[in-house]
Design an enzyme around this catalytic site. Structure first.
Site, PDB file in Angstrom:
ATOM      1  N   SER A  57     -45.145 130.489 -90.555  1.00  0.00           N
ATOM      2  CA  SER A  57     -46.560 130.820 -90.300  1.00  0.00           C
ATOM      3  C   SER A  57     -47.385 131.030 -91.564  1.00  0.00           C
ATOM      4  CB  SER A  57     -46.660 132.081 -89.437  1.00  0.00           C
ATOM      5  OG  SER A  57     -46.148 131.848 -88.152  1.00  0.00           O
ATOM      6  N   LYS A  60     -49.959 128.527 -92.248  1.00  0.00           N
ATOM      7  CA  LYS A  60     -51.211 128.513 -91.474  1.00  0.00           C
ATOM      8  C   LYS A  60     -52.420 128.887 -92.333  1.00  0.00           C
ATOM      9  CE  LYS A  60     -48.801 129.906 -87.216  1.00  0.00           C
ATOM     10  NZ  LYS A  60     -48.538 131.034 -86.284  1.00  0.00           N
ATOM     11  N   TYR A 187     -47.410 119.881 -87.370  1.00  0.00           N
ATOM     12  CA  TYR A 187     -47.307 121.350 -87.363  1.00  0.00           C
ATOM     13  C   TYR A 187     -45.909 121.819 -87.765  1.00  0.00           C
ATOM     14  CZ  TYR A 187     -47.448 126.100 -85.367  1.00  0.00           C
ATOM     15  OH  TYR A 187     -47.373 127.450 -85.173  1.00  0.00           O
ATOM     16  N   TYR A 239     -49.033 139.075 -87.292  1.00  0.00           N
ATOM     17  CA  TYR A 239     -48.857 139.004 -85.841  1.00  0.00           C
ATOM     18  C   TYR A 239     -49.511 140.224 -85.175  1.00  0.00           C
ATOM     19  CZ  TYR A 239     -45.459 135.507 -87.380  1.00  0.00           C
ATOM     20  OH  TYR A 239     -44.851 134.441 -87.974  1.00  0.00           O
ATOM     21  N   VAL A 257     -41.778 133.531 -89.806  1.00  0.00           N
ATOM     22  CA  VAL A 257     -40.539 133.934 -89.128  1.00  0.00           C
ATOM     23  C   VAL A 257     -39.270 133.589 -89.889  1.00  0.00           C
ATOM     24  CG1 VAL A 257     -41.434 134.009 -86.769  1.00  0.00           C
ATOM     25  CG2 VAL A 257     -40.543 131.859 -87.705  1.00  0.00           C
TER      26      VAL A 257
END
Lengths: 303, 303, 303, 303
Positions: A57, A60, A187, A239, A257
């Site tokens: 992540s 991102k 992705y 998160y 993660v």
């Protein structure tokens, strides 16, 4: 630093590596590494800071920056909102419950998938390479690649992300011509880009200076977009523990993660951390403790 | 009957044909047809009762019966629950919110997809034909087929159903070896089986007699499974207007978004209706009115 | 300043004063006032900055501070979380859906009611006065009072807040001995404390200096608690537009449904704003525009 | 019957009496009683069928009937819907999520509270007595009363029901002049009406005959309203296990958290059951098993 590292390492025993991507489950649970890169280029490293891991992540943040640079704010925020959600990172509730059904922010999975659909390129490989080049450029390392085993492992099992992507397609968040499987390939590829703590610290330092690389004195990123990225890191980067992290640590950060965390001490430091054992929210359990200890000791909170 | 038909036809102006499957949007909005088939074989038909239309969700009753006959109750109810939901037919909320994440019942989309995964067969065509044969057998017409244009039209646009199916895959409701696209092909195919009001009435009459065909005196379906099917039709057959339909009409019925309704007057009649203009819940607006008028007049409610 | 004021005033026409508290609906829709108080004590004021209005949700920042000072962090965070929710300020969804059913943060209604239950005092009046004294102390004005007409108006109609409070009681977030009606009286009273823009600016300046009053050089509030308060203001201070406000304005702020906003430019300014016409999220529509214009022009974002 | 009773009694060990109303928690866990009353007046009783217990949610069937008789269908269904929800009996989710915010049906708590607000009467006692007289009239026993200890026990702890009622007030489901505490007093009183299995069987037999008392041949209730009541019992009578009960037992029934169940075998029997140990959905665990065994053996399902 060594003291903090050793103090925080035992927390890893209360967590475990991500199980839902089979390839990640193999990570050494007790690993912990950190790199602090200061504005003057001086570095403090400790533990497993040279170990390579996938960004997950954390990537991102960079697809958001690239999407903003390629499309502008208006186009990006037509597809993704600006609000924290309080829900799990892979939740679909608000897509169904809240009009007009766009993802609440670019750092939850749904939002990151929508943002990835805005990366320019003619095919999966072209888009993947564009993101990879962007990371290499910011991290200053042409050897950075992506881990095909991890990307494939995720592609083979990521049914929830497929579900999210098709929901977005149904809600017209994804353009009519977007092929969901191709989008997800891009992705999974950018999530599988492999870095170490030094790379994260290098990129974070650029964010810490509003897009200016203090080591070369070159403006690598538009300051406004860096501001946007750091704001999202503060409000949504960890998160649904982002609020707690803001209270306890108080600096922009993004976790992945695989156990990585990229954190920014504005004007001072870029930080990279790896610690694969995760807490129940998906953040590196020892990594969060380490950042909390350092932030309190050094008074880093931006508030 | 003609009076009721003409009384109810104007209600169609308050609805419109399903827009989300492009092929269905072409249906004539003002059409209305009905067939009542009595236990002694006498038939009352009116309006557009010979017009062919796709079964859509009405087919879910028969895939449920076939899945029960092929797998038994225990296997079916391991993958799908028995409760009405109060949510839209394509909702995913309860899959995320309620443990263990199996669909609440076999007549919402998520549940019907799970049930379809239990239809035996070696590939898409084998499974499709098995369902088709089952419908032909019950409707007593070897010429029944499925509309490939509608099936393809839905396959090309059914992003929400893909999202549902991948969510089920992620929740382990679908077996590891289930290929989502193949499963959806079977699902779209059986939804596209074309019938007319006579066919629906014929099948409904068999349900009205607990699986016994009163015209041939042969037991075509196990009575217990017919009981299960009729119970679900009463509690969940009319999407999230099922409760209202039970209060106002009071008989087991199942609607489809092509405007069909199959209704059962226990021990007396099988009923087939077509009226493509839908209300906001997805039920034939004139068809529901027609059933309500007939039920009140003839005192059909099972309560 | 006058230019900005006049530029932003027309936005009020797109909003309207809060209707759900009858007394607030009487507020002049087109009013707009602002006070900036700088660290050196210099003041810039414009428009209706001397108009009195009720603090409403802005008071939640101070009950949080008072609860922290009276009970410590651990006791407060046993009753209220640290996460933004993405839901409406009076939503109850997460109380039912997310274990253990404590409010997600102290700035939504449920959380503020829980925090108010921690204010020490022997009865409604004692607790009310304690909060009032705290506000007077920080704002430096012994004449500050609360508007009984507004407090009574809210008490007479606040069924949703009663519903929230009883839900919290059922979830054991409120202690067994807490009387819900008494608790709500304290809550409505502190929401009805009347201030003007100068008062808000004065209190905000103290927050801008970590609890130190730069005009008197006295530490009025513990720095850690001020840090907590400002973090919540940034992540949750503008209802479910907090994320957007963080992106577009980028400073800690708290709004109230009477149209007030208290904003903090760290180390530099305390800001008070009044503009009763609200947007659909409940924030002063012209006030938000004014802050956005000033923040962009003066580069105030903390990111 | 004795065999079935003894077969089903051990299931009680897997459940426990309702804990949330302190007075109910004292009930003997292993009790189990049943009365079947046939159309010809013959009775089969077994176990603890003479034990008195409070009706709890079973009373909702009768307040619905009384509200329909006093106000008509239109007025009742302006305040309460007709759909099963799939949510817990005390859930508030749909009140917040689904427009226009009226309870989904009259048998969940929110709906029953709304229905109780329609009972005519000048004050709490007048309304309570009206309901009590109605029960006495149907059960044919002037000695039926309500248990003040249970009513008070519930009144003292029913924070969730208060929360529900204030939410309804906020949504304008309750009239402006409705006093929530008075309304809840009536609600707790009718839930605390004490009956035994014979009483329930007697009332159920009247429902089984469409409102006609077969023992006196008098029409005690309008047939249409009885039809409505039985439909709701089938679709929503057993909390969020109603669908499963319909599949497995297949007759209209209503349970209460004191362990009572009233069940209707149309045209044949009225049934009353008591078994205080509840399953996780709030239904008598042994009582449900007993009904299932009898229904299968006697082929009672209406489907």
């Amino acid at each position: 630093m060594p003291r903090w590292l050793e103090d925080c390492r035992p927390f890893a025993h209360n967590g475990s590596p991500a199980a839902y991507i089979p390839e990640l489950a193999k990570a050494p649970k007790e690993a912990l590494g950190v790199t602090l890169l200061a504005t003057d280029g001086s570095t403090i490293s400790g533990g497993d800071s040279s170990q390579m891991f996938t960004m997950q992540s954390i990537s991102k943040v960079f697809t958001l920056l690239l999407a903003l640079m390629s499309n502008g704010e208006e186009a990006v925020f037509a597809k993704v909102g600006m609000e924290p959600t309080g829900d799990d990172f892979n939740s679909m509730l608000k897509l169904e419950l809240v009009e007009p059904g766009i993802p609440f922010n670019p750092l939850i999975n749904a939002g990151a998938i929508a943002v990835t659909s805005l990366i320019p390129g003619i095919d999966v490989m072209d888009k993947t390479l564009r993101i990879l080049e962007f990371i290499r450029y910011l991290a200053g390392d042409e050897n950075i690649g992506y881990n095909i085993a991890v990307s494939s492992s995720e592609a083979a099992t990521a049914y929830r992300n497929r579900s999210l992507a098709y929901f977005l397609k149904d809600n017209d968040v994804l353009d009519a011509q977007t092929d969901v499987e191709e989008l997800l390939s891009v992705y999974f590829n950018h999530c599988a880009i492999e870095v170490n703590c030094h790379h994260l610290a290098r990129m974070a330092l650029i964010l810490a200076h509003g897009g200016l690389d203090p080591l070369t004195n070159r403006q690598l990123l538009p300051r406004r977009y860096v501001q946007i990225a750091k704001t999202f890191m503060l409000t949504c980067g960890m998160y649904n523990a982002s609020g707690e992290f803001a209270i306890k640590v108080g600096i922009p950060a993004k976790s992945g993660v695989a156990g990585g965390i990229m954190a920014v001490v504005p004007g001072q430091y870029g930080i990279g951390i790896i610690g694969p054992a995760l807490d129940r929210r998906g953040n590196s359990i020892a990594g969060v403790r380490l950042l909390e200890a350092m932030s309190v000791e050094c008074d880093w909170s931006i508030f």
